[in-house]
Design an enzyme around this catalytic site. Structure first.
Site, PDB file in Angstrom:
ATOM      1  N   HIS A   1      -2.202   1.235   7.500  1.00 27.94           N
ATOM      2  CA  HIS A   1      -2.683   1.335   6.120  1.00 27.94           C
ATOM      3  C   HIS A   1      -2.630   2.801   5.699  1.00 27.94           C
ATOM      4  O   HIS A   1      -2.692   3.702   6.538  1.00 27.94           O
ATOM      5  CB  HIS A   1      -4.110   0.797   5.982  1.00 27.94           C
ATOM      6  CG  HIS A   1      -4.562   0.681   4.548  1.00 27.94           C
ATOM      7  ND1 HIS A   1      -3.774   0.113   3.575  1.00 27.94           N
ATOM      8  CD2 HIS A   1      -5.707   1.071   3.919  1.00 27.94           C
ATOM      9  CE1 HIS A   1      -4.418   0.139   2.411  1.00 27.94           C
ATOM     10  NE2 HIS A   1      -5.586   0.731   2.598  1.00 27.94           N
TER      11      HIS A   1
ATOM     12  N   ASP B   1      -8.763   4.593  -2.895  1.00 28.40           N
ATOM     13  CA  ASP B   1      -7.815   3.562  -2.477  1.00 28.40           C
ATOM     14  C   ASP B   1      -7.273   2.877  -3.724  1.00 28.40           C
ATOM     15  O   ASP B   1      -7.936   2.026  -4.316  1.00 28.40           O
ATOM     16  CB  ASP B   1      -8.474   2.531  -1.554  1.00 28.40           C
ATOM     17  CG  ASP B   1      -7.443   1.649  -0.862  1.00 28.40           C
ATOM     18  OD1 ASP B   1      -6.519   1.172  -1.551  1.00 28.40           O
ATOM     19  OD2 ASP B   1      -7.546   1.431   0.358  1.00 28.40           O
TER      20      ASP B   1
ATOM     21  N   CYS C   1       0.806  -1.229   0.000  1.00 34.76           N
ATOM     22  CA  CYS C   1       0.000   0.000   0.000  1.00 34.76           C
ATOM     23  C   CYS C   1       0.836   1.274   0.000  1.00 34.76           C
ATOM     24  O   CYS C   1       0.470   2.255  -0.657  1.00 34.76           O
ATOM     25  CB  CYS C   1      -0.995  -0.007   1.162  1.00 34.76           C
ATOM     26  SG  CYS C   1      -0.271  -0.198   2.801  1.00 34.76           S
TER      27      CYS C   1
END
Length: 395
Positions: free
Chosen positions: A232, A249, A198
């Protein structure tokens, strides 16, 4: 007999000028309070001491992250040269023709298409790195992490250029070969490597997003890095048509679904903080539902976090005011007018957007209906990994 006092007629009052005077007075007051509150030695020492706390240190370390994606035209040009613009705009044209959502304007459709292109055509998710000998990653086991200075495959100078934070060490069980996987933070390097988790996904995506919609002037503030204390990161962009910050995202290819993490992943979270060019802001109420809220005070003192956010924003406003003043000095206007123009710019670029968003983030105004189209659980990452993180939709 004393003649009655006449009130000024509406035609004699310059309401535009009066409005500007009120804006200038308010901005002066805010800056003065910031000077008194944040330039004192007591507050500087308080801020310095708070940086010893891991969560506070993490938040502060990201306070200037947006600069990474701005102001370097050669890097932005490289981003545009690297992606397949003809493919993106060809698909964008199809989106325009088939779009039935009147709330989505051209910019929004462009962001949607970039999201689709980035996830499906450009970047690759890495569970475990491929073995350089056999090419497989199916039987690769993680052994831990090392500092870049201990690497056997990357020079220290290259690690600095690539902004490598840590290097994971893996081993291929078939070949018994050690594999190093550097965690790269430089978005320009990521345009070439195009792989990661991520952190890498968001870093690279945001550089491209800035190149496409960011605008070329210092006043533009349309991209935001979003950090979650529970490991995250994602991002947002400011929609000109909707006049609000919209969740993105890139790892999941998801658009405007702020409850994705709580409702679809089942993720419990404490803090979500957003970092855009003009300010940082606590977005926890936007992304965390009450039943998934980890008590903030169980992680870090809430008042300390609020102080650090206020302190950082206050210092940032003062710095930007000086920058705006210096820009105004290049104009052929007198000193008082220069300062007034700088006050007005700060008012419109900083104070109004921040105060407006703070009001929008009140818990009673942030309730969002989750999409029923989203699958349960995190889609990026292996099954074992998402389960170990409480992101598989079962909790």
């Amino acid at each position: 007999m004393t003649p009655p006092i006449k009130s000024p007629s509406s035609s004699s009052v310059d309401y535009g000028k009066l409005s500007e005077q009120l804006m200038i007075a308010y901005t002066k007051d805010v800056l003065q309070r910031n000077l008194q509150k944040f330039h004192g030695e007591q507050h500087r020492q308080q801020f310095k001491q708070l940086l010893n706390q891991p969560v506070i240190k993490s938040i502060h370390s990201l306070s200037g992250i947006i600069v990474r994606y701005r102001h370097n035209n050669s890097e932005l040009d490289k981003a545009l040269d690297t992606i397949d613009l003809p493919k993106i705009f060809e698909r964008l044209e199809i989106r325009e023709k088939t779009n039935k959502d009147k709330n989505l304007d051209y910019d929004d459709l462009l962001v949607l298409e970039l999201l689709n292109y980035f996830k499906n055509d450009f970047f690759k998710w890495v569970n475990s790195p491929d073995c350089p000998s056999c090419g497989s990653n199916e039987d690769v086991q993680g052994l831990g992490a090392i500092n870049p200075s201990s690497s056997k495959t990357i020079s220290q100078s290259q690690a600095i250029i690539d902004q490598v934070s840590v290097i994971e060490v893996h081993e291929c069980k078939k070949c018994k070969q050690k594999i190093e996987f550097p965690r790269i933070n430089n978005p320009v390097t990521l345009l070439t490597t195009r792989r990661g988790r991520c952190g890498e996904w968001v870093n690279c995506f945001m550089l491209i997003l800035q190149a496409l919609i960011g605008g070329g002037d210092d006043d533009s503030d349309r991209i935001r890095y979003v950090w979650n204390q529970e490991d995250h990161v994602w991002c947002e962009y400011y929609s000109l048509s909707s006049k609000r910050w919209i969740h993105l995202d890139p790892c999941e290819g998801v658009y405007d679904e702020p409850l994705l993490y709580c409702n679809n992943w089942g993720k419990r979270m404490s803090y979500v903080i957003g970092f855009n060019y003009n300010y940082m802001i606590d977005l926890s109420d936007k992304y965390i539902v009450p039943e998934k809220q980890i008590p903030k005070n169980s992680i870090v003192n809430v008042q300390n976090v609020n102080f650090v956010i206020s302190y950082s924003n206050g210092i940032n406003q003062l710095k930007h005011f000086k920058r705006i003043e210096q820009q105004q000095q290049q104009q052929e206007v007198d000193v008082n007018e220069q300062r007034n123009l700088a006050f007005l710019k700060l008012y419109h670029n900083f104070l109004v957007p921040y105060n407006k968003e703070i009001n929008q983030l009140k818990p009673e105004l942030t309730k969002t209906t989750p999409s029923t189209d989203l699958p349960s659980g995190r889609q990026s990452g292996s099954t074992e990994w998402t389960k170990s993180r409480g992101e598989n939709g079962e909790s």
